[in-house]
Design a protein around this motif. Structure first.
Motif, PDB file in Angstrom:
ATOM      1  N   ASP A 115       0.703  -1.059   0.021  1.00 33.32           N
ATOM      2  CA  ASP A 115      -0.130  -0.043   0.110  1.00 33.32           C
ATOM      3  C   ASP A 115       0.766   1.059   0.012  1.00 33.32           C
ATOM      4  OD1 ASP A 115      -2.323  -1.616   0.298  1.00 33.32           O
ATOM      5  OD2 ASP A 115      -2.693  -1.079   2.287  1.00 33.32           O
ATOM      6  N   SER A 116       0.293   2.537  -0.413  1.00 32.72           N
ATOM      7  CA  SER A 116       1.069   3.615  -0.296  1.00 32.72           C
ATOM      8  C   SER A 116      -0.320   4.652   0.242  1.00 32.72           C
ATOM      9  CB  SER A 116       1.286   4.168  -1.709  1.00 32.72           C
ATOM     10  OG  SER A 116       2.291   3.670  -2.516  1.00 32.72           O
ATOM     11  N   ILE A 117       0.203   5.242   1.282  1.00 28.27           N
ATOM     12  CA  ILE A 117      -0.771   6.278   1.857  1.00 28.27           C
ATOM     13  C   ILE A 117      -0.343   7.683   1.673  1.00 28.27           C
ATOM     14  CG2 ILE A 117      -1.713   6.814   4.113  1.00 28.27           C
ATOM     15  CD1 ILE A 117      -0.675   4.136   5.170  1.00 28.27           C
ATOM     16  N   TRP A 118      -1.191   8.479   0.716  1.00 30.68           N
ATOM     17  CA  TRP A 118      -0.803   9.676   0.335  1.00 30.68           C
ATOM     18  C   TRP A 118      -1.342  10.632   1.348  1.00 30.68           C
ATOM     19  CZ3 TRP A 118      -2.192  10.013  -5.380  1.00 30.68           C
ATOM     20  CH2 TRP A 118      -1.094   9.280  -6.271  1.00 30.68           C
ATOM     21  N   CYS A 119      -0.336  11.374   1.969  1.00 28.87           N
ATOM     22  CA  CYS A 119      -0.789  12.373   3.099  1.00 28.87           C
ATOM     23  C   CYS A 119      -0.554  13.827   2.791  1.00 28.87           C
ATOM     24  CB  CYS A 119       0.170  12.054   4.097  1.00 28.87           C
ATOM     25  SG  CYS A 119       0.091  10.522   4.843  1.00 28.87           S
ATOM     26  N   GLU A 120      -1.490  14.788   3.297  1.00 28.39           N
ATOM     27  CA  GLU A 120      -1.593  16.020   2.969  1.00 28.39           C
ATOM     28  C   GLU A 120      -0.833  16.965   4.161  1.00 28.39           C
ATOM     29  OE1 GLU A 120      -4.633  19.391   2.226  1.00 28.39           O
ATOM     30  OE2 GLU A 120      -5.335  17.827   3.144  1.00 28.39           O
ATOM     31  N   PRO A 121       0.446  17.426   4.097  1.00 31.24           N
ATOM     32  CA  PRO A 121       0.996  18.292   5.226  1.00 31.24           C
ATOM     33  C   PRO A 121      -0.212  19.083   5.811  1.00 31.24           C
ATOM     34  CG  PRO A 121       2.495  18.007   3.593  1.00 31.24           C
ATOM     35  CD  PRO A 121       1.247  17.504   2.931  1.00 31.24           C
ATOM     36  N   LEU A 122      -0.138  19.399   7.075  1.00 36.16           N
ATOM     37  CA  LEU A 122      -0.921  20.464   7.688  1.00 36.16           C
ATOM     38  C   LEU A 122      -0.025  21.372   8.753  1.00 36.16           C
ATOM     39  CD1 LEU A 122      -4.192  18.208   8.537  1.00 36.16           C
ATOM     40  CD2 LEU A 122      -3.865  20.018   6.809  1.00 36.16           C
ATOM     41  N   ALA A 123      -0.186  22.671   8.839  1.00 33.56           N
ATOM     42  CA  ALA A 123       0.478  23.219   9.695  1.00 33.56           C
ATOM     43  C   ALA A 123      -0.086  23.212  11.260  1.00 33.56           C
ATOM     44  CB  ALA A 123       0.456  24.855   9.334  1.00 33.56           C
ATOM     45  N   PRO A 124       0.362  23.390  12.059  1.00 33.97           N
ATOM     46  CA  PRO A 124      -0.264  23.440  13.677  1.00 33.97           C
ATOM     47  C   PRO A 124      -1.510  24.234  13.791  1.00 33.97           C
ATOM     48  CG  PRO A 124       2.247  24.084  13.777  1.00 33.97           C
ATOM     49  CD  PRO A 124       1.940  24.034  12.195  1.00 33.97           C
ATOM     50  N   ASP A 134      -5.889   9.092  10.117  1.00 29.09           N
ATOM     51  CA  ASP A 134      -4.821   8.631  10.580  1.00 29.09           C
ATOM     52  C   ASP A 134      -3.646   9.926   9.976  1.00 29.09           C
ATOM     53  OD1 ASP A 134      -5.256   6.248  11.394  1.00 29.09           O
ATOM     54  OD2 ASP A 134      -5.041   5.233   9.282  1.00 29.09           O
ATOM     55  N   VAL A 135      -2.647   9.735  10.681  1.00 30.92           N
ATOM     56  CA  VAL A 135      -1.496  11.006  10.580  1.00 30.92           C
ATOM     57  C   VAL A 135      -0.245  10.507  10.418  1.00 30.92           C
ATOM     58  CG1 VAL A 135      -3.146  13.060  11.044  1.00 30.92           C
ATOM     59  CG2 VAL A 135      -1.666  11.863  12.817  1.00 30.92           C
ATOM     60  N   LEU A 136       0.846  11.200   9.898  1.00 29.50           N
ATOM     61  CA  LEU A 136       2.127  10.911  10.012  1.00 29.50           C
ATOM     62  C   LEU A 136       2.525  12.223  10.739  1.00 29.50           C
ATOM     63  CD1 LEU A 136       4.802   9.240   8.968  1.00 29.50           C
ATOM     64  CD2 LEU A 136       4.810  11.100   7.011  1.00 29.50           C
ATOM     65  N   VAL A 137       3.500  11.822  11.858  1.00 27.66           N
ATOM     66  CA  VAL A 137       3.985  13.178  12.731  1.00 27.66           C
ATOM     67  C   VAL A 137       5.492  12.945  12.775  1.00 27.66           C
ATOM     68  CG1 VAL A 137       3.929  14.113  15.045  1.00 27.66           C
ATOM     69  CG2 VAL A 137       1.808  13.053  13.935  1.00 27.66           C
ATOM     70  N   PRO A 178       4.547  19.363  17.445  1.00 31.41           N
ATOM     71  CA  PRO A 178       5.051  18.944  16.264  1.00 31.41           C
ATOM     72  C   PRO A 178       5.195  20.153  15.342  1.00 31.41           C
ATOM     73  CG  PRO A 178       2.898  17.837  16.537  1.00 31.41           C
ATOM     74  CD  PRO A 178       3.281  18.381  17.699  1.00 31.41           C
ATOM     75  N   PRO A 179       6.219  20.258  14.508  1.00 29.65           N
ATOM     76  CA  PRO A 179       6.141  21.510  13.588  1.00 29.65           C
ATOM     77  C   PRO A 179       5.000  21.251  12.356  1.00 29.65           C
ATOM     78  CG  PRO A 179       7.980  20.088  12.926  1.00 29.65           C
ATOM     79  CD  PRO A 179       7.310  19.519  14.316  1.00 29.65           C
ATOM     80  N   TRP A 180       4.534  20.057  12.277  1.00 26.91           N
ATOM     81  CA  TRP A 180       3.646  19.760  11.069  1.00 26.91           C
ATOM     82  C   TRP A 180       3.098  18.511  11.094  1.00 26.91           C
ATOM     83  CZ3 TRP A 180       5.124  15.629   7.780  1.00 26.91           C
ATOM     84  CH2 TRP A 180       6.199  15.401   7.810  1.00 26.91           C
TER      85      TRP A 180
END
Length: 191
Positions: A115-124, A134-137, A178-180
């Motif tokens: 699988d590939s999980i595509w993620c959109e970065p978010l600011a604080p 689900d998020v990557l931190v 976290p910064p993002w």
């Protein structure tokens, strides 16, 4: 490169004059018409100007030969499989600028190897938009944590995120300031 300027313009209900006036700096309807028909070469700068004028991305204005739409042959729902009532197609996914991916090499939780999980970065200030997703931190020393964002505390000590990693029996993790983060928005899976 084949442009879809005319198709997008018509779909948005705009005239050549509307697009020409909305360009920065303004252009003429004749110039926009020439760019649409290919009698004038479309540069990247022109694509960006026209895209901004129509409120779309430059990628929406080009048709790439290696990214064709797929015709819908059948529709599957609770009632079974049936033919579509009218012709339809789906467009293969396209990553947005700035997105990142998580590559799954071993099955865990709802995710399978490959699988590939595509993620959109978010600011604080946008972390709240990722609750129950689900998020990557990012963590110190180039490490990461991936899991469901189940809570968010903001106080005098800063922001704290509560994550539940995928898989049975995992314990909640708390990450401070976290910064993002990157919110999972698309799962790409080969069957």
């Amino acid at each position: 490169m084949i442009t879809a300027i005319r198709d997008v313009r018509r779909a948005r209900g705009l005239t050549l004059d509307d697009v020409a006036r909305a360009c920065v700096p303004p252009s003429t309807p004749q110039t926009i018409g020439r760019l649409e028909t290919g009698t004038r070469t479309v540069s990247i700068a022109w694509l960006n100007r026209i895209a901004a004028a129509m409120g779309v991305t430059a990628a929406d204005l080009v048709t790439l030969p290696d990214r064709s739409d797929l015709p819908v042959a059948a529709i599957l729902d609770a009632g079974g499989v049936h033919a579509p009532r009218r012709a339809a197609s789906v467009t293969p996914p396209l990553a947005q600028p700035g997105w990142v991916a998580v590559s799954v090499t071993g099955g865990i939780g709802d995710y399978r190897a490959g699988d590939s999980i595509w993620c959109e970065p978010l600011a604080p200030d946008a972390f709240g938009h990722a609750l129950n997703r689900d998020v990557l931190v990012p963590r110190a020393a180039g490490r990461f944590l991936f899991g469901r964002l189940i809570g968010r505390d903001t106080g005098a000590q800063g922001a704290r995120l509560h994550l539940l990693p995928p898989g049975a029996g995992q314990r909640q993790q708390v990450i401070a300031d976290p910064p993002w983060i990157a919110r999972a928005v698309r799962l790409v899976r080969d069957l």
